[in-house]
Scaffold this motif. Structure first.
Motif, PDB file in Angstrom:
ATOM      1  N   ALA A  26       0.835  -1.203   0.000  1.00  0.00           N
ATOM      2  CA  ALA A  26       0.000   0.000   0.000  1.00  0.00           C
ATOM      3  C   ALA A  26       0.871   1.254   0.000  1.00  0.00           C
ATOM      4  O   ALA A  26       0.525   2.267  -0.633  1.00  0.00           O
ATOM      5  N   PHE A  27       2.018   1.196   0.688  1.00  0.00           N
ATOM      6  CA  PHE A  27       2.896   2.363   0.727  1.00  0.00           C
ATOM      7  C   PHE A  27       3.435   2.697  -0.665  1.00  0.00           C
ATOM      8  O   PHE A  27       3.717   3.872  -0.966  1.00  0.00           O
ATOM      9  N   GLU A  28       3.587   1.702  -1.519  1.00  0.00           N
ATOM     10  CA  GLU A  28       4.012   1.990  -2.887  1.00  0.00           C
ATOM     11  C   GLU A  28       3.090   3.017  -3.534  1.00  0.00           C
ATOM     12  O   GLU A  28       3.533   3.860  -4.327  1.00  0.00           O
ATOM     13  N   GLU A  29       1.810   2.945  -3.221  1.00  0.00           N
ATOM     14  CA  GLU A  29       0.842   3.874  -3.811  1.00  0.00           C
ATOM     15  C   GLU A  29       1.026   5.288  -3.269  1.00  0.00           C
ATOM     16  O   GLU A  29       0.943   6.272  -4.011  1.00  0.00           O
ATOM     17  N   VAL A  30       1.253   5.397  -1.981  1.00  0.00           N
ATOM     18  CA  VAL A  30       1.488   6.721  -1.384  1.00  0.00           C
ATOM     19  C   VAL A  30       2.736   7.352  -1.998  1.00  0.00           C
ATOM     20  O   VAL A  30       2.729   8.522  -2.405  1.00  0.00           O
ATOM     21  N   ALA A  31       3.813   6.570  -2.052  1.00  0.00           N
ATOM     22  CA  ALA A  31       5.057   7.086  -2.617  1.00  0.00           C
ATOM     23  C   ALA A  31       4.873   7.485  -4.078  1.00  0.00           C
ATOM     24  O   ALA A  31       5.379   8.526  -4.520  1.00  0.00           O
ATOM     25  N   ASP A  32       4.144   6.671  -4.831  1.00  0.00           N
ATOM     26  CA  ASP A  32       3.928   6.961  -6.247  1.00  0.00           C
ATOM     27  C   ASP A  32       3.200   8.285  -6.431  1.00  0.00           C
ATOM     28  O   ASP A  32       3.586   9.108  -7.276  1.00  0.00           O
ATOM     29  N   CYS A  33       2.156   8.513  -5.651  1.00  0.00           N
ATOM     30  CA  CYS A  33       1.407   9.772  -5.774  1.00  0.00           C
ATOM     31  C   CYS A  33       2.300  10.969  -5.487  1.00  0.00           C
ATOM     32  O   CYS A  33       2.251  11.989  -6.187  1.00  0.00           O
ATOM     33  N   ALA A  34       3.117  10.867  -4.441  1.00  0.00           N
ATOM     34  CA  ALA A  34       4.003  11.975  -4.103  1.00  0.00           C
ATOM     35  C   ALA A  34       5.037  12.211  -5.201  1.00  0.00           C
ATOM     36  O   ALA A  34       5.305  13.359  -5.594  1.00  0.00           O
ATOM     37  N   ILE A  35       5.614  11.135  -5.721  1.00  0.00           N
ATOM     38  CA  ILE A  35       6.636  11.261  -6.765  1.00  0.00           C
ATOM     39  C   ILE A  35       6.055  11.897  -8.025  1.00  0.00           C
ATOM     40  O   ILE A  35       6.655  12.806  -8.625  1.00  0.00           O
ATOM     41  N   VAL A  36       4.878  11.426  -8.439  1.00  0.00           N
ATOM     42  CA  VAL A  36       4.255  11.964  -9.660  1.00  0.00           C
ATOM     43  C   VAL A  36       3.885  13.432  -9.471  1.00  0.00           C
ATOM     44  O   VAL A  36       4.103  14.260 -10.370  1.00  0.00           O
ATOM     45  N   ALA A  37       3.347  13.783  -8.305  1.00  0.00           N
ATOM     46  CA  ALA A  37       2.978  15.178  -8.053  1.00  0.00           C
ATOM     47  C   ALA A  37       4.207  16.081  -8.101  1.00  0.00           C
ATOM     48  O   ALA A  37       4.184  17.158  -8.723  1.00  0.00           O
ATOM     49  N   ARG A  38       5.269  15.656  -7.448  1.00  0.00           N
ATOM     50  CA  ARG A  38       6.485  16.475  -7.441  1.00  0.00           C
ATOM     51  C   ARG A  38       7.083  16.594  -8.834  1.00  0.00           C
ATOM     52  O   ARG A  38       7.500  17.675  -9.268  1.00  0.00           O
ATOM     53  N   HIS A  39       7.132  15.483  -9.555  1.00  0.00           N
ATOM     54  CA  HIS A  39       7.741  15.492 -10.887  1.00  0.00           C
ATOM     55  C   HIS A  39       7.034  16.469 -11.815  1.00  0.00           C
ATOM     56  O   HIS A  39       7.680  17.313 -12.452  1.00  0.00           O
ATOM     57  N   TYR A  40       5.710  16.369 -11.899  1.00  0.00           N
ATOM     58  CA  TYR A  40       5.004  17.232 -12.839  1.00  0.00           C
ATOM     59  C   TYR A  40       4.942  18.680 -12.364  1.00  0.00           C
ATOM     60  O   TYR A  40       4.931  19.599 -13.183  1.00  0.00           O
ATOM     61  N   ALA A  41       4.944  18.888 -11.057  1.00  0.00           N
ATOM     62  CA  ALA A  41       4.991  20.269 -10.572  1.00  0.00           C
ATOM     63  C   ALA A  41       6.312  20.927 -10.941  1.00  0.00           C
ATOM     64  O   ALA A  41       6.357  22.116 -11.282  1.00  0.00           O
ATOM     65  N   ARG A  42       7.395  20.160 -10.871  1.00  0.00           N
ATOM     66  CA  ARG A  42       8.724  20.725 -11.159  1.00  0.00           C
ATOM     67  C   ARG A  42       9.038  20.747 -12.652  1.00  0.00           C
ATOM     68  O   ARG A  42       9.605  21.716 -13.155  1.00  0.00           O
ATOM     69  N   ARG A  43       8.706  19.687 -13.363  1.00  0.00           N
ATOM     70  CA  ARG A  43       9.118  19.557 -14.752  1.00  0.00           C
ATOM     71  C   ARG A  43       8.011  19.883 -15.747  1.00  0.00           C
ATOM     72  O   ARG A  43       8.296  20.220 -16.905  1.00  0.00           O
ATOM     73  N   GLY A  44       6.768  19.784 -15.312  1.00  0.00           N
ATOM     74  CA  GLY A  44       5.652  19.979 -16.228  1.00  0.00           C
ATOM     75  C   GLY A  44       5.579  21.343 -16.883  1.00  0.00           C
ATOM     76  O   GLY A  44       5.311  21.439 -18.092  1.00  0.00           O
ATOM     77  N   PRO A  45       5.787  22.434 -16.121  1.00  0.00           N
ATOM     78  CA  PRO A  45       5.678  23.750 -16.769  1.00  0.00           C
ATOM     79  C   PRO A  45       6.596  23.919 -17.980  1.00  0.00           C
ATOM     80  O   PRO A  45       6.203  24.531 -18.976  1.00  0.00           O
ATOM     81  N   ALA A  46       7.809  23.364 -17.913  1.00  0.00           N
ATOM     82  CA  ALA A  46       8.704  23.463 -19.068  1.00  0.00           C
ATOM     83  C   ALA A  46       8.169  22.652 -20.248  1.00  0.00           C
ATOM     84  O   ALA A  46       8.306  23.051 -21.413  1.00  0.00           O
ATOM     85  N   MET A  47       7.554  21.498 -19.959  1.00  0.00           N
ATOM     86  CA  MET A  47       6.982  20.685 -21.036  1.00  0.00           C
ATOM     87  C   MET A  47       5.812  21.388 -21.712  1.00  0.00           C
ATOM     88  O   MET A  47       5.571  21.216 -22.909  1.00  0.00           O
ATOM     89  N   LEU A  48       5.068  22.175 -20.928  1.00  0.00           N
ATOM     90  CA  LEU A  48       3.889  22.860 -21.464  1.00  0.00           C
ATOM     91  C   LEU A  48       4.215  24.225 -22.062  1.00  0.00           C
ATOM     92  O   LEU A  48       3.338  24.870 -22.641  1.00  0.00           O
ATOM     93  N   ALA A  49       5.445  24.664 -21.910  1.00  0.00           N
ATOM     94  CA  ALA A  49       5.821  25.996 -22.385  1.00  0.00           C
ATOM     95  C   ALA A  49       5.695  26.095 -23.905  1.00  0.00           C
ATOM     96  O   ALA A  49       5.873  25.110 -24.632  1.00  0.00           O
ATOM     97  N   ASP A  50       5.394  27.282 -24.394  1.00  0.00           N
ATOM     98  CA  ASP A  50       5.364  27.508 -25.835  1.00  0.00           C
ATOM     99  C   ASP A  50       6.731  27.218 -26.430  1.00  0.00           C
ATOM    100  O   ASP A  50       7.772  27.534 -25.830  1.00  0.00           O
ATOM    101  N   THR A  51       6.728  26.608 -27.602  1.00  0.00           N
ATOM    102  CA  THR A  51       7.977  26.202 -28.242  1.00  0.00           C
ATOM    103  C   THR A  51       8.060  26.802 -29.635  1.00  0.00           C
ATOM    104  O   THR A  51       7.126  26.679 -30.439  1.00  0.00           O
TER     105      THR A  51
END
Length: 529
Positions: free
Chosen positions: A116-141
């Motif tokens: 069950a802890f795998e799920e908690v860790a996964d949610c935290a990892i995905v949230a942090r990853h997209y919060a940090r890296r997502g804006p650059a992926m969505l930026a105008d190119t």
């Protein structure tokens, strides 16, 4: 071999229940008119009733989509940095509230607390990853235009609108939330239909998203069975993310295809773990236990085929079987168990039928193979089979339970052929002391993810890289750049300056063609893209 044992300290005589007031608070967020009969869920840990939940009709789903669509416009207009901040706050809230989340995951899915802890860790990892890296992926190119300087092309990523997520029971937290996170960051609203057996966990996660600052209306929840509730989500949203069986996935693809609506599907698997001749036996044995029996095998990316090179087969197999025979089984809400329960009577029946079918046709049970009502009503021992042939159901059909079949091979090429001898192509695992060799073997395996010296967690946890299936294991990817941009429409806005792409005043069409031909040759000679 000794029977699989249960640690009595991990199996206290306890009655599990969720406070009815807590259930009412969580389900207050559900869009349900009361037109449909309520549904009752039970916990696989004991079989006792767990909760009474409202059911959303097809009309309720249409209402939820309308509310989400109205809220989406304001959410899309919210600064991307503010949307990312919501995800960073969610990261902390998920980790801070993990005792409650772990209890709910266990109560609804039956899995051991460590799984069950795998799920908690996964949610935290995905949230942090997209919060940090997502804006650059969505930026105008900016992209090279038709003509240097004169043409300027800019790619934008516009949200799809309302994303429908139909999530399964086996990972009630992770698969409800980790797909919603990138969809929300991209500016979409979401209508979530969790599986009935995972509804409370999903609602607890939605509650945390609200605490993190997600505006009202942006994430709508509907509850109910696949038909009519899940089907209505598929029929009325602007993009669909579905995780479940291949058979249902095909129907989802047909429905979205008729509407020309995008879809991503993570479906079934018949995954292979290959132990090469030079593998570290201790690490490979421990890794095989995790790969085969994580979440009691109720994991699309768990290993159901264990392929071992003949040079080490006779040494590896006794070690592995002995290790499996000592696994601790528990239905307790405690740390320390190696495996928990199956989720339903249907799931237990399928697992036992696969074992019985194999044995009746000549396979041998090296350990396990029995249900354990002394531990829980749906507990089946982790089972290792030898001598499985193509005549047996468990050779090619997905068992989705704690059953693994052993196969002896004489070469890496034979292992790859066996790994590819299936309609599925979701996950695989290669164990070798030579990582370069492991990567070369992985290149020949037809699977969306291949782990070297790990069962599934390495590829799954590397959320900067894509995860998904080949062949009958699905379409599209979650995680990585693709896992975010699939929730957007790419828009090319190109501006032309000074002169148009047409003959100048007084120039003939033939003259324009000659001039353009010369310009194209010059651009090639200058190595322009």
């Amino acid at each position: 071999m000794a029977d699989v044992i249960a640690d009595p300290e991990l199996d206290p005589a306890a009655t599990y229940a969720v406070d009815p007031a807590r259930v009412r608070a969580l389900t207050a967020r559900v869009i349900a008119s009361g037109d449909e009969p309520e549904m009752r869920t039970s916990t696989p840990l004991t079989g006792a009733p767990l909760a009474t939940l409202p059911v959303s009709s097809a009309r309720d789903v249409v209402k939820a989509v309308g509310l989400a669509r109205a809220a989406q416009r304001g959410w899309a207009a919210t600064a991307l940095s503010e949307r990312a901040d919501v995800l960073l706050r969610l990261h902390d809230l998920v980790l801070d509230h993990q005792p409650d989340l772990l209890d709910l995951v266990q109560l609804e899915s039956g899995k051991a607390r460590g799984h069950a802890f795998e799920e908690v860790a996964d949610c935290a990892i995905v949230a942090r990853h997209y919060a940090r890296r997502g804006p650059a992926m969505l930026a105008d190119t900016r992209h090279p235009g038709a003509f240097p300087l004169l043409t300027q092309a800019v790619e934008h990523h516009r949200p799809k609108g309302v994303v429908g997520i139909v999530s399964p029971w086996n990972y009630p937290l992770s698969l409800a939330v980790s797909d919603a996170i990138p969809a929300l960051l991209a500016g979409n609203a979401v209508v979530l239909r969790p599986d009935p057996q995972g509804s409370l966990t999903a609602l607890a996660a939605v509650e945390l998203l609200a605490q993190a600052g997600l505006p009202d209306g942006v994430l709508q929840v509907v509850l109910g069975p696949g038909d009519p509730t899940g089907q209505a989500v598929v029929d009325h949203t602007d993009y669909v993310s579905f995780t479940g069986s291949t058979a249902t996935g095909r129907r989802v693809a047909e429905a979205t295809g008729r509407r020309l609506v995008g879809v991503s599907l993570e479906l079934g698997g018949k995954n292979t773990m290959y132990v090469a001749a030079d593998a570290n036996l201790r690490r490979a044995v421990d890794g095989a236990v995790r790969a085969c029996f994580g979440s009691a095998g109720q994991l699309c990316i768990s290993a159901e085929r264990l392929v071992v090179h003949t040079d080490i087969y006779d040494e590896f197999v006794p070690r592995f079987v002995e290790r499996v025979s000592r696994m601790r089984l528990s239905t307790g809400l405690h740390w320390g168990a190696d495996m928990g329960s199956l989720v339903s009577a249907d799931q237990k029946a399928k697992v036992l039928s696969h074992v019985e079918d194999a044995v009746s046709k000549g396979a041998r049970v090296l350990t396990g193979g029995k249900e354990r009502p002394d531990i829980g009503p749906l507990v089946v021992e982790p089972t290792v089979l030898e001598g499985v042939t193509a005549a047996m159901a468990c050779r090619d059909e997905e068992t989705f339970g704690p059953v693994v079949s052993l196969y002896r091979v004489r070469s890496d090429d034979e292992a790859v052929r066996l790994a590819n001898d299936t309609e599925y192509g979701l996950n695989a695992s290669v164990w070798t002391c030579d990582v370069r060799r492991g990567r070369a073997i992985a290149a020949g395996i037809q699977a969306g993810t291949v782990n070297v010296n790990e069962g599934y967690a390495a590829a799954w946890g590397s959320v900067g890289a894509p995860m998904g299936g080949m062949k009958s294991s699905g379409l599209g990817r979650r995680h990585g750049r693709e896992g975010l941009l699939k929730y957007t429409e790419s828009q090319n806005v190109s501006a032309q300056h000074l002169i148009g792409i047409a003959p100048f005043a007084g120039m003939s069409d033939q003259g324009f063609a000659r001039a353009l031909t010369g310009a194209l040759k010059v651009m090639k000679s200058l190595r322009m893209p």
